[in-house]
Design a protein around this motif. Sequence first.
Motif, PDB file in Angstrom:
ATOM      1  N   ALA A 171      -9.161   0.028  -1.674  1.00 13.80           N
ATOM      2  CA  ALA A 171      -8.450  -0.214  -2.251  1.00 13.80           C
ATOM      3  C   ALA A 171      -7.247   0.449  -3.448  1.00 13.80           C
ATOM      4  O   ALA A 171      -7.866   1.193  -3.784  1.00 13.80           O
ATOM      5  CB  ALA A 171      -9.003  -1.224  -3.691  1.00 13.80           C
ATOM      6  N   ALA A 172      -6.320  -0.253  -3.493  1.00 12.90           N
ATOM      7  CA  ALA A 172      -5.400   0.151  -4.069  1.00 12.90           C
ATOM      8  C   ALA A 172      -4.640  -0.603  -5.381  1.00 12.90           C
ATOM      9  O   ALA A 172      -4.009  -2.326  -3.976  1.00 12.90           O
ATOM     10  CB  ALA A 172      -4.697   1.277  -3.672  1.00 12.90           C
ATOM     11  N   GLY A 173      -3.683  -0.192  -5.979  1.00 14.06           N
ATOM     12  CA  GLY A 173      -3.222  -1.535  -7.129  1.00 14.06           C
ATOM     13  C   GLY A 173      -2.381  -1.380  -8.169  1.00 14.06           C
ATOM     14  O   GLY A 173      -2.501   0.109  -8.365  1.00 14.06           O
ATOM     15  N   ILE A 174      -1.359  -1.898  -8.784  1.00 11.63           N
ATOM     16  CA  ILE A 174      -0.657  -1.974 -10.191  1.00 11.63           C
ATOM     17  C   ILE A 174      -1.824  -2.727 -11.101  1.00 11.63           C
ATOM     18  O   ILE A 174      -2.043  -4.292 -11.006  1.00 11.63           O
ATOM     19  CB  ILE A 174       0.741  -1.506 -10.266  1.00 11.63           C
ATOM     20  N   GLY A 175      -1.553  -2.808 -12.458  1.00  6.99           N
ATOM     21  CA  GLY A 175      -1.583  -3.640 -13.221  1.00  6.99           C
ATOM     22  C   GLY A 175      -0.800  -3.016 -14.617  1.00  6.99           C
ATOM     23  O   GLY A 175      -0.636  -2.511 -14.558  1.00  6.99           O
ATOM     24  N   VAL A 176      -0.536  -4.475 -14.819  1.00  2.40           N
ATOM     25  CA  VAL A 176       0.232  -4.232 -16.532  1.00  2.40           C
ATOM     26  C   VAL A 176      -0.482  -5.041 -17.360  1.00  2.40           C
ATOM     27  O   VAL A 176      -0.728  -6.613 -17.429  1.00  2.40           O
ATOM     28  CB  VAL A 176       1.950  -5.219 -16.291  1.00  2.40           C
ATOM     29  N   ASP A 177      -0.186  -5.073 -18.628  1.00  5.69           N
ATOM     30  CA  ASP A 177      -1.336  -5.283 -19.365  1.00  5.69           C
ATOM     31  C   ASP A 177      -0.808  -5.830 -21.065  1.00  5.69           C
ATOM     32  O   ASP A 177       0.163  -5.343 -21.089  1.00  5.69           O
ATOM     33  CB  ASP A 177      -2.078  -4.130 -20.326  1.00  5.69           C
ATOM     34  N   PHE A 178      -1.089  -6.825 -21.054  1.00  2.71           N
ATOM     35  CA  PHE A 178      -0.415  -7.522 -22.157  1.00  2.71           C
ATOM     36  C   PHE A 178      -2.288  -8.221 -23.096  1.00  2.71           C
ATOM     37  O   PHE A 178      -2.481  -8.748 -23.163  1.00  2.71           O
ATOM     38  CB  PHE A 178       0.845  -8.575 -22.370  1.00  2.71           C
ATOM     39  N   SER A 179      -2.027  -6.761 -23.860  1.00  7.25           N
ATOM     40  CA  SER A 179      -3.949  -7.151 -24.815  1.00  7.25           C
ATOM     41  C   SER A 179      -3.791  -8.400 -25.170  1.00  7.25           C
ATOM     42  O   SER A 179      -2.657  -8.577 -26.383  1.00  7.25           O
ATOM     43  CB  SER A 179      -3.895  -6.183 -25.458  1.00  7.25           C
ATOM     44  N   PRO A 180      -4.693  -9.600 -24.936  1.00  7.22           N
ATOM     45  CA  PRO A 180      -6.307  -9.216 -24.242  1.00  7.22           C
ATOM     46  C   PRO A 180      -6.005  -9.532 -22.515  1.00  7.22           C
ATOM     47  O   PRO A 180      -7.165  -9.126 -22.057  1.00  7.22           O
ATOM     48  CB  PRO A 180      -7.050  -9.342 -24.699  1.00  7.22           C
ATOM     49  N   VAL A 181      -4.824  -9.408 -22.046  1.00  5.33           N
ATOM     50  CA  VAL A 181      -4.958 -10.529 -20.870  1.00  5.33           C
ATOM     51  C   VAL A 181      -3.618  -8.878 -20.106  1.00  5.33           C
ATOM     52  O   VAL A 181      -2.688  -8.529 -20.792  1.00  5.33           O
ATOM     53  CB  VAL A 181      -3.807 -11.578 -21.178  1.00  5.33           C
ATOM     54  N   SER A 182      -4.409  -9.361 -19.021  1.00  4.24           N
ATOM     55  CA  SER A 182      -3.100  -8.124 -18.044  1.00  4.24           C
ATOM     56  C   SER A 182      -3.279  -9.719 -16.932  1.00  4.24           C
ATOM     57  O   SER A 182      -3.514  -9.559 -16.102  1.00  4.24           O
ATOM     58  CB  SER A 182      -3.965  -6.507 -17.434  1.00  4.24           C
ATOM     59  N   ILE A 183      -2.257  -8.016 -16.030  1.00  3.56           N
ATOM     60  CA  ILE A 183      -1.781  -9.049 -14.845  1.00  3.56           C
ATOM     61  C   ILE A 183      -1.456  -7.894 -13.938  1.00  3.56           C
ATOM     62  O   ILE A 183      -1.492  -7.039 -14.061  1.00  3.56           O
ATOM     63  CB  ILE A 183      -1.329  -9.921 -14.658  1.00  3.56           C
ATOM     64  N   GLY A 184      -1.988  -7.615 -12.465  1.00  6.14           N
ATOM     65  CA  GLY A 184      -1.746  -7.575 -11.329  1.00  6.14           C
ATOM     66  C   GLY A 184      -2.170  -7.464 -10.229  1.00  6.14           C
ATOM     67  O   GLY A 184      -2.054  -8.543 -10.146  1.00  6.14           O
TER      68      GLY A 184
ATOM     69  N   LEU B  49       0.842  -1.205   0.037  1.00  2.85           N
ATOM     70  CA  LEU B  49      -0.202   0.381  -0.155  1.00  2.85           C
ATOM     71  C   LEU B  49       1.158   1.147  -0.122  1.00  2.85           C
ATOM     72  O   LEU B  49       0.594   1.909  -0.693  1.00  2.85           O
ATOM     73  CB  LEU B  49      -1.032  -0.405   1.329  1.00  2.85           C
ATOM     74  N   PHE B  50       1.998   0.841   0.844  1.00  7.83           N
ATOM     75  CA  PHE B  50       2.929   2.411   1.078  1.00  7.83           C
ATOM     76  C   PHE B  50       3.416   2.736  -0.294  1.00  7.83           C
ATOM     77  O   PHE B  50       3.790   4.089  -1.304  1.00  7.83           O
ATOM     78  CB  PHE B  50       3.813   1.832   2.236  1.00  7.83           C
ATOM     79  N   ALA B  51       4.005   1.360  -1.151  1.00 10.69           N
ATOM     80  CA  ALA B  51       4.345   1.628  -1.923  1.00 10.69           C
ATOM     81  C   ALA B  51       3.715   2.234  -3.318  1.00 10.69           C
ATOM     82  O   ALA B  51       4.148   2.770  -4.557  1.00 10.69           O
ATOM     83  CB  ALA B  51       5.162   0.228  -2.834  1.00 10.69           C
ATOM     84  N   VAL B  52       2.497   1.696  -3.989  1.00 11.15           N
ATOM     85  CA  VAL B  52       1.622   1.993  -4.641  1.00 11.15           C
ATOM     86  C   VAL B  52       1.139   3.904  -4.040  1.00 11.15           C
ATOM     87  O   VAL B  52       0.935   3.853  -5.416  1.00 11.15           O
ATOM     88  CB  VAL B  52       0.736   1.567  -4.056  1.00 11.15           C
ATOM     89  N   THR B  53       0.872   3.790  -2.862  1.00 11.68           N
ATOM     90  CA  THR B  53       0.858   5.500  -2.786  1.00 11.68           C
ATOM     91  C   THR B  53       2.002   6.322  -3.389  1.00 11.68           C
ATOM     92  O   THR B  53       1.799   7.478  -3.832  1.00 11.68           O
ATOM     93  CB  THR B  53       0.692   5.909  -1.313  1.00 11.68           C
ATOM     94  N   LEU B  54       2.736   5.785  -2.443  1.00 14.84           N
ATOM     95  CA  LEU B  54       3.760   6.439  -3.284  1.00 14.84           C
ATOM     96  C   LEU B  54       4.367   6.726  -4.412  1.00 14.84           C
ATOM     97  O   LEU B  54       4.751   7.854  -5.435  1.00 14.84           O
ATOM     98  CB  LEU B  54       5.896   5.881  -2.688  1.00 14.84           C
ATOM     99  N   PHE B  55       4.133   5.769  -5.873  1.00 16.21           N
ATOM    100  CA  PHE B  55       4.210   5.507  -7.396  1.00 16.21           C
ATOM    101  C   PHE B  55       3.428   6.251  -7.826  1.00 16.21           C
ATOM    102  O   PHE B  55       3.450   7.459  -8.664  1.00 16.21           O
ATOM    103  CB  PHE B  55       4.828   4.194  -7.065  1.00 16.21           C
ATOM    104  N   MET B  56       2.113   6.307  -7.158  1.00 15.63           N
ATOM    105  CA  MET B  56       1.017   7.273  -7.332  1.00 15.63           C
ATOM    106  C   MET B  56       1.368   8.923  -7.653  1.00 15.63           C
ATOM    107  O   MET B  56       1.559   9.561  -8.666  1.00 15.63           O
ATOM    108  CB  MET B  56      -0.421   7.169  -6.443  1.00 15.63           C
ATOM    109  N   THR B  57       2.064   9.275  -6.554  1.00 12.14           N
ATOM    110  CA  THR B  57       2.106  10.575  -6.102  1.00 12.14           C
ATOM    111  C   THR B  57       3.341  10.957  -7.230  1.00 12.14           C
ATOM    112  O   THR B  57       3.890  12.095  -7.802  1.00 12.14           O
ATOM    113  CB  THR B  57       2.488  10.283  -5.056  1.00 12.14           C
TER     114      THR B  57
END
Length: 215
Positions: free
Chosen positions: A162-175, A8-16
């Motif tokens: 909730a907070a998260g990150i995702g990586v897209d490899f259309s049509p598949v994504s992981i996160g 959660l800390f890493a996601v918040t820091l990255f968003m900022t």
Amino acid sequence: MKIQSKLLFAVTLFMTATFGALHAQSENVTTEFGVKGGFNMSNLYDDNNGPDDNNVLYGFNAGVYATLPISDFIAIQPELLFTTKGSELKYNNAFAEGNAKFKLNYVELPLLVRVNVTKNFNIQAGGYASYLVSSKVTGSGDFEGNQDIDTDDLNKFDAGIAAGIGVDFSPVSIGVRYNYGLTTVGKERTVLGTTYTFPDAKNSNLTVYLSYKLN
């Protein structure tokens, strides 16, 4: 610091750190509809103690999602999921040895803001609401057994952030996503003049997911 708090800390820091560069780096968000599922690592925490990594309960989530653009790089992402939560308690002392799993099954509705940082990378943040559909305790060792819990003895509704990150490899994504519950799982009750809440704890859930775009 526990693994959920670190995420959660890493996601918040990255968003900022990245928000100021979104206009230069982002790709247009398009409307998507798809299915998704994932692996859960859930736990319970109270106001005095954070989630204990030794009591993680493993489970799953599965459902559908939509991505609805509101600008060139921002979208609203509602989802409808079936998800498992709870905690595992392990005993090893002079009186007993074994473990007990406190299992909670929810229908969950996350509502997230999704931001495309680059063509293949996005961040998500928002909230969720859940409805408890079933619950049980299972055990092994000295606590062997399988017992359903009356959901009327627990709070039927759960909500949190909730907070998260995702990586897209259309049509598949992981996160990866972390849900931090704000609602106490147990109900307050009075027995023989004593008032207590059981379980006096809230949900914590870290999930790794895979999604597939249908359109």
